[in-house]
Design an enzyme around this catalytic site. Structure first.
Site, mmCIF file in Angstrom:
data_model
loop_
_atom_site.group_PDB
_atom_site.id
_atom_site.type_symbol
_atom_site.label_atom_id
_atom_site.label_comp_id
_atom_site.label_asym_id
_atom_site.label_seq_id
_atom_site.Cartn_x
_atom_site.Cartn_y
_atom_site.Cartn_z
ATOM 1 N N GLU A 1 0.823 -1.215 0.000
ATOM 2 C CA GLU A 1 0.000 0.000 0.000
ATOM 3 C C GLU A 1 0.861 1.272 0.000
ATOM 4 O O GLU A 1 0.398 2.334 -0.411
ATOM 5 C CB GLU A 1 -0.957 -0.023 1.204
ATOM 6 C CG GLU A 1 -2.020 -1.113 1.054
ATOM 7 C CD GLU A 1 -2.883 -1.321 2.289
ATOM 8 O OE1 GLU A 1 -4.061 -1.660 2.126
ATOM 9 O OE2 GLU A 1 -2.379 -1.175 3.427
ATOM 10 N N GLY B 1 -12.369 -4.314 1.475
ATOM 11 C CA GLY B 1 -13.392 -5.244 1.000
ATOM 12 C C GLY B 1 -14.682 -4.460 0.789
ATOM 13 O O GLY B 1 -15.048 -3.612 1.608
ATOM 14 N N MET C 1 -9.309 -2.992 8.112
ATOM 15 C CA MET C 1 -8.806 -3.369 9.427
ATOM 16 C C MET C 1 -8.015 -2.276 10.153
ATOM 17 O O MET C 1 -7.409 -2.546 11.185
ATOM 18 C CB MET C 1 -7.937 -4.646 9.301
ATOM 19 C CG MET C 1 -8.688 -5.816 8.699
ATOM 20 S SD MET C 1 -7.698 -7.313 8.475
ATOM 21 C CE MET C 1 -7.342 -7.784 10.159
ATOM 22 N N GLU C 2 -8.025 -1.048 9.632
ATOM 23 C CA GLU C 2 -7.203 0.009 10.256
ATOM 24 C C GLU C 2 -7.854 1.381 10.367
ATOM 25 O O GLU C 2 -7.491 2.168 11.259
ATOM 26 C CB GLU C 2 -5.865 0.180 9.489
ATOM 27 C CG GLU C 2 -4.949 -1.039 9.476
ATOM 28 C CD GLU C 2 -5.264 -2.019 8.365
ATOM 29 O OE1 GLU C 2 -5.997 -1.632 7.416
ATOM 30 O OE2 GLU C 2 -4.804 -3.180 8.430
ATOM 31 N N ASP D 1 -11.590 -6.748 -3.006
ATOM 32 C CA ASP D 1 -12.385 -7.991 -2.896
ATOM 33 C C ASP D 1 -13.781 -7.642 -2.399
ATOM 34 O O ASP D 1 -14.046 -6.491 -2.038
ATOM 35 C CB ASP D 1 -11.712 -8.975 -1.934
ATOM 36 C CG ASP D 1 -11.539 -8.384 -0.542
ATOM 37 O OD1 ASP D 1 -10.472 -7.787 -0.288
ATOM 38 O OD2 ASP D 1 -12.483 -8.459 0.268
#
Ligand code: OS5
Length: 233
Positions: A15, A81, A175-176, A199
């Site tokens: 990233e 996602g 997730m962050e 995804d």
């Protein structure tokens, strides 16, 4: 105006690599078992890092960028996602607000994502969101704005994804972002979270993620570099 330092962070090396490539020259500084990349980009100080995955590492990195490296604004670039069926691989999402979908003290009558003296949602900086709209139109890109839900979980399950979507009205998950939002809000630092879809957080998510991590990370990074140019002016 006092000097600004712009922080750009991601969670994974993929990233942040395209950001470093665009910046060109930088100095590497080790701190708290991580590497931070310092540069002067077009006359403005920047600090770049990937945190490692999840809420704890991203909290540490965001806090370090602000408290140790003096960041005055924070931009996050990465992948996510999709929850909204409108979002396809490579699409860009700008977070209006962030929440933590795995935060649960509902046993005490509180809503999901809430702890006393906290809030279910943390709002991203409105000026940076406006800036992203100018960048999107200059690039001729469509960008979706919406709520992003964060948790310490790679979601690869339709039922869990749909629950997160309904409970938090979220369009994407990762997730962050939620932890970075809490840090920046607490320390009064304007922040902006951008994600490109890798995804659909369904049973094929890990395969899609592996296939599209690099290309979606580049899409996000290119947009963030344009934002940096717009901020610097
Ligand atoms: O940072 C994590 C969250 N990111 C956004 C995301 C996401 N989050 C939740 N659910 C989904 N469906 C999501 N889709 C995109 C992406 C990232 C997910 S965790 C990926 C872990 C993959 C991995 N594991 N080992 N490696 C890669 C190799 C490795 C080995 C050593 C050191 C570093 C990497």
């Amino acid at each position: 105006m006092s000097k600004q330092t712009i922080a750009i962070m991601g969670a994974m090396p993929e990233e942040v690599a395209p950001i470093l490539e665009a910046i060109g020259e930088y100095e590497t500084v080790e701190f708290a078992k991580n590497r931070y990349y310092k540069a002067n980009y077009k006359g403005v100080d920047v600090v770049i890092a990937y945190s490692k995955i999840g809420k704890v590492f991203s909290t540490l990195t965001a806090t370090t960028m602000i408290e140790h490296f003096g960041a005055t604004k924070l931009l996050f670039s990465g992948v996510a996602g999709a929850i909204s069926p409108e979002l396809k691989v490579g699409d860009i999402v700008v977070a209006t607000k962030l929440s933590q979908h795995d935060l649960d003290i509902t046993a005490f009558g509180h809503p999901f994502g809430y702890v006393p003296e906290g809030a279910v949602y943390v709002e991203a900086d409105k000026e940076l969101i406006e800036c992203s709209k100018r960048v999107a139109s200059s690039m001729g890109k469509e960008v979706k704005e919406g709520i992003i839900a964060t948790g310490d979980q790679f979601v690869a399950d339709e039922t869990r994804k749909n629950w997160i979507g309904k409970e938090f009205d979220a369009v994407a998950l990762e997730m962050e972002g939620g932890s970075v939002a809490v840090v920046c809000d607490s320390l009064n630092i304007p922040f902006f979270i951008l994600r490109s879809i890798s995804d659909a957080a369904d049973m094929d998510a890990s395969f899609s993620f592996d296939e599209f991590l690099e290309s979606s990370a580049i899409i996000s990074a290119e947009f963030i570099i344009k934002m940096l140019d717009e901020i610097i002016g």
